[in-house]
Design an enzyme around this catalytic site. Structure first.
Site, PDB file in Angstrom:
ATOM      1  N   GLY A 122     -56.054 -33.458 -72.062  1.00 50.15           N
ATOM      2  CA  GLY A 122     -56.606 -32.473 -72.854  1.00 50.15           C
ATOM      3  C   GLY A 122     -55.852 -31.625 -72.433  1.00 50.15           C
ATOM      4  N   GLY A 123     -55.483 -30.052 -72.716  1.00 50.03           N
ATOM      5  CA  GLY A 123     -54.950 -29.214 -72.775  1.00 50.03           C
ATOM      6  C   GLY A 123     -55.055 -28.507 -73.788  1.00 50.03           C
ATOM      7  N   GLU A 124     -55.834 -28.953 -74.658  1.00 49.71           N
ATOM      8  CA  GLU A 124     -55.742 -28.196 -76.405  1.00 49.71           C
ATOM      9  C   GLU A 124     -56.663 -26.972 -76.872  1.00 49.71           C
ATOM     10  OE1 GLU A 124     -56.244 -32.689 -77.744  1.00 49.71           O
ATOM     11  OE2 GLU A 124     -56.955 -31.649 -76.385  1.00 49.71           O
TER      12      GLU A 124
ATOM     13  N   TYR B  18     -47.796 -38.239 -77.918  1.00 51.62           N
ATOM     14  CA  TYR B  18     -47.864 -37.867 -79.197  1.00 51.62           C
ATOM     15  C   TYR B  18     -46.593 -36.920 -80.114  1.00 51.62           C
ATOM     16  CZ  TYR B  18     -53.115 -36.684 -79.642  1.00 51.62           C
ATOM     17  OH  TYR B  18     -54.735 -36.989 -79.703  1.00 51.62           O
TER      18      TYR B  18
ATOM     19  N   ARG C 275     -52.129 -31.809 -84.709  1.00 52.59           N
ATOM     20  CA  ARG C 275     -51.333 -32.030 -83.143  1.00 52.59           C
ATOM     21  C   ARG C 275     -49.778 -32.622 -83.135  1.00 52.59           C
ATOM     22  NH1 ARG C 275     -56.180 -33.754 -79.779  1.00 52.59           N
ATOM     23  NH2 ARG C 275     -55.974 -34.587 -81.985  1.00 52.59           N
TER      24      ARG C 275
ATOM     25  N   HIS D  64     -52.277 -43.162 -82.275  1.00 55.25           N
ATOM     26  CA  HIS D  64     -53.219 -42.137 -82.328  1.00 55.25           C
ATOM     27  C   HIS D  64     -54.107 -41.828 -83.858  1.00 55.25           C
ATOM     28  CE1 HIS D  64     -55.561 -38.297 -81.566  1.00 55.25           C
ATOM     29  NE2 HIS D  64     -54.745 -37.608 -83.146  1.00 55.25           N
TER      30      HIS D  64
ATOM     31  N   HIS E 189     -58.229 -45.716 -82.637  1.00 54.11           N
ATOM     32  CA  HIS E 189     -59.087 -44.608 -82.776  1.00 54.11           C
ATOM     33  C   HIS E 189     -60.183 -44.732 -84.212  1.00 54.11           C
ATOM     34  CE1 HIS E 189     -58.309 -42.685 -79.001  1.00 54.11           C
ATOM     35  NE2 HIS E 189     -56.892 -41.812 -79.734  1.00 54.11           N
TER      36      HIS E 189
ATOM     37  N   ARG F 260     -63.095 -42.977 -86.713  1.00 56.57           N
ATOM     38  CA  ARG F 260     -63.140 -41.492 -86.184  1.00 56.57           C
ATOM     39  C   ARG F 260     -64.087 -40.924 -87.753  1.00 56.57           C
ATOM     40  NH1 ARG F 260     -60.702 -38.044 -84.117  1.00 56.57           N
ATOM     41  NH2 ARG F 260     -58.848 -38.661 -82.717  1.00 56.57           N
TER      42      ARG F 260
ATOM     43  N   ASP G 219     -60.047 -44.454 -74.479  1.00 57.15           N
ATOM     44  CA  ASP G 219     -59.742 -43.122 -74.336  1.00 57.15           C
ATOM     45  C   ASP G 219     -60.012 -41.956 -73.324  1.00 57.15           C
ATOM     46  OD1 ASP G 219     -58.392 -41.385 -74.960  1.00 57.15           O
ATOM     47  OD2 ASP G 219     -59.535 -40.448 -76.635  1.00 57.15           O
TER      48      ASP G 219
END
Length: 386
Positions: A68-70, A130, A163, A195, A224, A227, A283
Site C-alpha cells: 500500500g501507500g498509494e 514496481y 503506477r 504486475h 493479476h 483483473r 497478494d
C-alpha cells in the site's frame, strides 16, 4: 518427537487414498497403507479419521513487510502476522515489494523473510519492486539472485499500469535476461514476476519479447491477469506458448464488473488444458486499491486467507480436489524450483494441511503444528491470543 498421522485421505496432490504418514525432523519419513509399528521412542499419534491431507499452500506473491501507500503514508499497510498465513493453510511464501519500493527496501524485505523462517515458515523473496531502475540489495538484479540465497528472481515489476515506471521493452528485456542468466548460474527459478495493471497494453509486451528475443517463456510470470476478462484471454494465449500464469485470489467484494473471479479463472485454465501453467497467489499484505482515471476511489486489504476461500470455492463448484490443488502446491513448487515443497512424498518437507468442510483445520509447517482445530497454536512474536 515423531508424529504419526493415521487414517489420512491423502492428496499428494494426486489422490493416494487412505494412508498413514510418519513425520520426523521436519520431513515426511514414510507414507504407508498399514500403520507402522514404532516402539521405544515418543510418538504423537493423530487419527485423522479419513479427513483429507494435502500439501501446504505456497503463496508466491505476498507483501510480507506490508504493501500500500498509494493514498498517503497513513495507507501503508503493516506486515501480516504469522497466523494470517498459517490459518489459511500457507506454509511457504515468496515476499515482495510493490508500489512503494522507495521507503520499503530489499534489505527490509529480506529481514522479514528471515523472521518468518525463524517462526517456522518457509520463505523466499523477489528482489526489486514496481519500478526501474530497480531496488536491489547489491546494486544489480543478477548479483542479488546469484549471491543472496532467499532471492529467486525479480518482482513485482509493474507494466500496463499508471503506477509503473512506464518501462520500455528494451528495459524489461534487460531485467528478464538478468533473471534468466542468474537462474542458469544458480539453479534458482530466475523468474521475472510481472504486475499487470488494467492498462490497454495488457500483455502485449510479453508477446513481443517472446517474438523478438531468445528468452524462454518460463522467464515470465505475469500476475493479476484476472483483473479484467480481456487480460485473462491474453494470459490463456500466453499459457499455450509456455508462459506460467499467476491468478490472484481477489476478494469477491473487491470485484469490478469486468473482473474474473479467481475460481472462474482457474476453471478456464482447466477447460483450456493449461492447468500445468497456472499458479495462484493472494497478494497478501497488500492494499487492493480501485482507481478511476488514475484517482483512488476505494481500498481493501488482502490476506492469504483468500487462498483458503478460493480452494473452498473451487470445491463448491465441483472441481475435483486433485485438479484444484496443483496451482496452490505442486506447480509453484516446480516452477519456482523449491526443493521438497508442494507434494506429500517420502523425503519431502512436512508441510501439511488437514481439510475439514473444504477449509484448513490443522496446519503443520516443517513438521511443527501451527494450527489445530482451526485455531493458531503458534503465533508471531507480537501477536496476541484471542
Amino acid at each position: 518427537m515423531l508424529t504419526l498421522l493415521t487414517n489420512a485421505d491423502v492428496y499428494a496432490p494426486a489422490p493416494l487414498g487412505r494412508r498413514h504418514v510418519l513425520v520426523a525432523g521436519g520431513s515426511i519419513v514414510s507414507i504407508t497403507k498399514r500403520v507402522p509399528e514404532i516402539t521405544g521412542v515418543p510418538i504423537d499419534v493423530v487419527d485423522l479419521g479419513g479427513r483429507r491431507l494435502v500439501p501446504g499452500f505456497i503463496d508466491a506473491h505476498v507483501h510480507v513487510t506490508g504493501g500500500g501507500g498509494e493514498a498517503g503514508p497513513e495507507t501503508a499497510a503493516p506486515a501480516p502476522a504469522l497466523s494470517r498465513y498459517t490459518t489459511a493453510g500457507v506454509t511457504s511464501v515468496v515476499g515482495l515489494l510493490g508500489t512503494d519500493d522507495t521507503t520499503r527496501t530489499t534489505a527490509g524485505l529480506l529481514r522479514q523473510v528471515y523472521a518468518l523462517r525463524r517462526q517456522g515458515l518457509s520463505a523466499w523473496a523477489w528482489t526489486g519492486g514496481y519500478h526501474l531502475p530497480p531496488t536491489t540489495l547489491t546494486g544489480a538484479v543478477r548479483t542479488d539472485i546469484a549471491t543472496v540465497e532467499p532471492i529467486l528472481g525479480f518482482g513485482e515489476l509493474a507494466i500496463s499500469d499508471h503506477r509503473s515506471s512506464q518501462p520500455t521493452m528494451h528495459e524489461v528485456a534487460r531485467v528478464a535476461a538478468d533473471c534468466h542468466v542468474a537462474g542458469l548460474m544458480t539453479g534458482k527459478a530466475g523468474v521475472l514476476h510481472l504486475h499487470l495493471g488494467d492498462g490497454a497494453r495488457g500483455l502485449g509486451m510479453i508477446r513481443d519479447l517472446l517474438d523478438t528475443t531468445e528468452l524462454p517463456a518460463r522467464t515470465f510470470h505475469p500476475t493479476h491477469v484476472n483483473r479484467r476478462s480481456g487480460l485473462l484471454d491474453e494470459a490463456l494465449d500466453l499459457a499455450a506458448r509456455g508462459v506460467t500464469i499467476d491468478v490472484t485470489a481477489f476478494p469477491p467484494a473487491f470485484a469490478t464488473d469486468d473482473e474474473v473471479l479467481a475460481a472462474k479463472a482457474v476453471e478456464r485454465f482447466i477447460e483450456a488444458g493449461h492447468l500445468a501453467r497456472l499458479t495462484v497467489s493472494s497478494d497478501g499484505g497488500g492494499c487492493l486499491p480501485h482507481f478511476r482515471d488514475g484517482e483512488l476511489v476505494r481500498m481493501d486489504f488482502a490476506t492469504s486467507g483468500a487462498l483458503a476461500d478460493l480452494l473452498a470455492d473451487l470445491l463448491g463448484r465441483g472441481v475435483p480436489l486433485e485438479d484444484a490443488l496443483p496451482p496452490f502446491t505442486a506447480t509453484p513448487a516446480h516452477y519456482l524450483r523449491l526443493p521438497n515443497k508442494g507434494e506429500i512424498v517420502e523425503g519431502g518437507d512436512a508441510d501439511l494441511v488437514v481439510l475439514g468442510d473444504d477449509r484448513p483445520t490443522e496446519v503443520m509447517a516443517r513438521g511443527r503444528w501451527h494450527v489445530r482445530d482451526s485455531r493458531p497454536v503458534v503465533r508471531g512474536t507480537f501477536e496476541t491470543s484471542d
